[in-house]
Motif scaffolding. Structure first.
Motif, PDB file in Angstrom:
ATOM      1  N   PHE A   1       0.832  -1.201   0.000  1.00 22.22           N
ATOM      2  CA  PHE A   1       0.000   0.000   0.000  1.00 22.22           C
ATOM      3  C   PHE A   1       0.870   1.257   0.000  1.00 22.22           C
ATOM      4  CE2 PHE A   1      -2.177   3.440   2.217  1.00 22.22           C
ATOM      5  CZ  PHE A   1      -3.384   3.498   1.544  1.00 22.22           C
ATOM      6  N   ILE A   2       1.843   1.284   0.912  1.00 21.60           N
ATOM      7  CA  ILE A   2       2.736   2.446   0.993  1.00 21.60           C
ATOM      8  C   ILE A   2       3.545   2.594  -0.287  1.00 21.60           C
ATOM      9  CG2 ILE A   2       4.756   3.381   2.181  1.00 21.60           C
ATOM     10  CD1 ILE A   2       3.690   2.108   4.750  1.00 21.60           C
ATOM     11  N   GLY A   3       4.061   1.480  -0.799  1.00 27.01           N
ATOM     12  CA  GLY A   3       4.911   1.526  -1.984  1.00 27.01           C
ATOM     13  C   GLY A   3       4.199   1.952  -3.247  1.00 27.01           C
ATOM     14  N   ILE A   4       2.885   1.779  -3.285  1.00 27.44           N
ATOM     15  CA  ILE A   4       2.128   2.102  -4.505  1.00 27.44           C
ATOM     16  C   ILE A   4       1.262   3.348  -4.340  1.00 27.44           C
ATOM     17  CG2 ILE A   4       0.327   1.264  -6.083  1.00 27.44           C
ATOM     18  CD1 ILE A   4       1.401  -1.569  -5.606  1.00 27.44           C
ATOM     19  N   ILE A   5       0.560   3.449  -3.218  1.00 27.43           N
ATOM     20  CA  ILE A   5      -0.401   4.530  -3.031  1.00 27.43           C
ATOM     21  C   ILE A   5       0.257   5.845  -2.631  1.00 27.43           C
ATOM     22  CG2 ILE A   5      -2.447   5.285  -1.750  1.00 27.43           C
ATOM     23  CD1 ILE A   5      -3.042   3.011  -3.625  1.00 27.43           C
ATOM     24  N   LEU A   6       1.309   5.763  -1.809  1.00 24.19           N
ATOM     25  CA  LEU A   6       1.929   6.980  -1.279  1.00 24.19           C
ATOM     26  C   LEU A   6       2.359   7.942  -2.377  1.00 24.19           C
ATOM     27  CD1 LEU A   6       2.900   8.468   1.267  1.00 24.19           C
ATOM     28  CD2 LEU A   6       5.078   7.278   1.032  1.00 24.19           C
TER      29      LEU A   6
ATOM     30  N   LEU B   1      16.437  -8.048 -15.664  1.00 22.93           N
ATOM     31  CA  LEU B   1      15.614  -8.297 -16.851  1.00 22.93           C
ATOM     32  C   LEU B   1      14.702  -7.115 -17.143  1.00 22.93           C
ATOM     33  CD1 LEU B   1      14.731 -12.055 -16.236  1.00 22.93           C
ATOM     34  CD2 LEU B   1      16.267 -11.124 -17.978  1.00 22.93           C
ATOM     35  N   HIS B   2      14.262  -6.456 -16.087  1.00 16.71           N
ATOM     36  CA  HIS B   2      13.438  -5.244 -16.242  1.00 16.71           C
ATOM     37  C   HIS B   2      14.221  -4.154 -16.973  1.00 16.71           C
ATOM     38  CE1 HIS B   2      10.663  -1.999 -15.168  1.00 16.71           C
ATOM     39  NE2 HIS B   2      11.699  -1.337 -14.664  1.00 16.71           N
TER      40      HIS B   2
ATOM     41  N   LYS C   1       6.379   6.756 -13.600  1.00 15.26           N
ATOM     42  CA  LYS C   1       7.827   6.568 -13.444  1.00 15.26           C
ATOM     43  C   LYS C   1       8.144   5.953 -12.080  1.00 15.26           C
ATOM     44  CE  LYS C   1      10.454   9.814 -12.041  1.00 15.26           C
ATOM     45  NZ  LYS C   1      11.169  11.102 -11.872  1.00 15.26           N
ATOM     46  N   ASP C   2       7.457   6.428 -11.044  1.00 16.74           N
ATOM     47  CA  ASP C   2       7.687   5.874  -9.705  1.00 16.74           C
ATOM     48  C   ASP C   2       7.217   4.424  -9.612  1.00 16.74           C
ATOM     49  OD1 ASP C   2       8.886   8.118  -8.634  1.00 16.74           O
ATOM     50  OD2 ASP C   2       7.002   9.009  -7.984  1.00 16.74           O
ATOM     51  N   LEU C   3       6.102   4.106 -10.272  1.00 19.34           N
ATOM     52  CA  LEU C   3       5.629   2.719 -10.303  1.00 19.34           C
ATOM     53  C   LEU C   3       6.628   1.822 -11.025  1.00 19.34           C
ATOM     54  CD1 LEU C   3       1.816   3.115 -11.142  1.00 19.34           C
ATOM     55  CD2 LEU C   3       2.799   2.304  -8.996  1.00 19.34           C
TER      56      LEU C   3
ATOM     57  N   LEU D   1       8.278  -0.787  -7.953  1.00 16.72           N
ATOM     58  CA  LEU D   1       8.680  -2.116  -8.419  1.00 16.72           C
ATOM     59  C   LEU D   1       9.676  -2.747  -7.450  1.00 16.72           C
ATOM     60  CD1 LEU D   1       8.632  -4.291 -10.637  1.00 16.72           C
ATOM     61  CD2 LEU D   1      10.540  -3.091 -11.719  1.00 16.72           C
ATOM     62  N   LEU D   2      10.627  -1.963  -6.982  1.00 12.22           N
ATOM     63  CA  LEU D   2      11.623  -2.462  -6.041  1.00 12.22           C
ATOM     64  C   LEU D   2      10.961  -2.897  -4.733  1.00 12.22           C
ATOM     65  CD1 LEU D   2      14.568  -2.948  -5.272  1.00 12.22           C
ATOM     66  CD2 LEU D   2      14.704  -0.554  -4.560  1.00 12.22           C
ATOM     67  N   ILE D   3      10.006  -2.104  -4.244  1.00 13.03           N
ATOM     68  CA  ILE D   3       9.300  -2.441  -3.001  1.00 13.03           C
ATOM     69  C   ILE D   3       8.505  -3.727  -3.165  1.00 13.03           C
ATOM     70  CG2 ILE D   3       7.478  -1.684  -1.414  1.00 13.03           C
ATOM     71  CD1 ILE D   3       8.421   1.200  -1.918  1.00 13.03           C
ATOM     72  N   VAL D   4       7.843  -3.885  -4.304  1.00 11.88           N
ATOM     73  CA  VAL D   4       7.067  -5.097  -4.574  1.00 11.88           C
ATOM     74  C   VAL D   4       7.980  -6.317  -4.595  1.00 11.88           C
ATOM     75  CG1 VAL D   4       5.731  -6.329  -6.340  1.00 11.88           C
ATOM     76  CG2 VAL D   4       5.163  -3.960  -5.779  1.00 11.88           C
ATOM     77  N   LEU D   5       9.116  -6.215  -5.257  1.00  8.03           N
ATOM     78  CA  LEU D   5      10.052  -7.341  -5.343  1.00  8.03           C
ATOM     79  C   LEU D   5      10.600  -7.720  -3.978  1.00  8.03           C
ATOM     80  CD1 LEU D   5      12.051  -6.433  -8.583  1.00  8.03           C
ATOM     81  CD2 LEU D   5      10.306  -8.193  -8.313  1.00  8.03           C
ATOM     82  N   LEU D   6      10.957  -6.731  -3.170  1.00 12.14           N
ATOM     83  CA  LEU D   6      11.486  -7.004  -1.836  1.00 12.14           C
ATOM     84  C   LEU D   6      10.421  -7.614  -0.926  1.00 12.14           C
ATOM     85  CD1 LEU D   6      13.649  -3.800  -1.224  1.00 12.14           C
ATOM     86  CD2 LEU D   6      14.451  -6.094  -1.790  1.00 12.14           C
TER      87      LEU D   6
END
Length: 251
Positions: A25-30, A190-191, A71-73, A78-83
């Protein structure tokens, strides 16, 4: 289907207990909230730091505010989701958690399907919500170069599909290397490679990163070809993940 329901409930409970929902939530919504506000304040901040009128040099409108969120997504989120998700598959393989459930009739294929379904739906909901919030603030703060709301929703859908691909790719690599950190690093590599390959016109429409490019440009050129290609990659990777999952569980 009993395995699917059981592991879907398990993933939901674990995500709640381990604060994964909060992190996602924080990584995407903030950034959906902060980006338009910071862009609105940027000229004034720079004016206080640098002599001269910068208003004429910095052109920020509604479109650029939404693109900054994309750009942030594409980077920080992306980094927050992966971690957050990197141990979803590798931890269960390395700890042999599925040996007992499998011996009692659990279908390992539905375990992977449940994990993929859960995190894809969760992240898609956050992304779409983030775009709606970002659109509201962007329209409120900027009056020039307004983008139609339906185009923003299409961008949200395209990025959600890209994250669907990222989740499956992460699970596939985790099923091979059994190391969540290594799998996350490989997905990032790969990204980046995908972002470079998308600049080659002849193959761009077959590259998953093209979904990000289309979302950022608010266009639908070759959109179906890219979506079908990505979905095909997802099917192949899912089948390979299930195979690796079964092999590594009893290795």
């Amino acid at each position: 289907m009993n395995t699917f329901k059981a592991y879907l409930k398990k993933e939901m409970l674990e995500s709640w207990r381990q604060y994964k929902y909060l992190l996602l939530f924080i990584g995407i919504i903030l950034f959906a909230i902060l980006d338009p506000i910071l862009l609105k304040l940027l000229p004034e901040i720079l004016k206080s730091k640098i002599n001269g009128d910068l208003a004429s040099l910095i052109q920020i409108d509604m479109k650029s505010a939404v693109q900054n969120y994309i750009k942030d997504l594409n980077q920080i989120s992306l980094l927050i989701v992966l971690l957050t998700l990197m141990g979803t598959v590798s931890d269960e393989i390395s700890s042999q958690k599925l040996v007992l459930p499998y011996s009692k009739g659990a279908n390992l294929s539905f375990v992977i399907i449940a994990k993929t379904f859960h995190y894809t739906i969760t992240i898609s909901i956050f992304i779409i919500t983030g775009f709606i919030i970002n659109y509201y603030y962007a329209v409120t703060l900027f009056s020039e170069n307004i983008i139609a709301f339906k185009n923003v929703l299409i961008s949200a859908a395209l990025i959600s599909i890209y994250y669907f691909f990222v989740i499956i790719l992460l699970m596939f690599l985790s099923s091979i290397f059994k190391k969540g950190v290594l799998a996350a690093l490989l997905v990032l590599m790969l990204h980046i490679i995908s972002a470079l390959l998308v600049n080659i016109d002849k193959i761009a429409k077959f590259i998953p990163y093209n979904l990000i490019s289309l979302a950022n440009s608010f266009t639908t050129e070759n959109i179906l070809t890219t979506i079908f290609s990505v979905l095909l990659y997802c099917i192949i990777l899912s089948l390979l993940t299930i195979k690796n999952y079964k092999n590594n569980t009893f290795a």
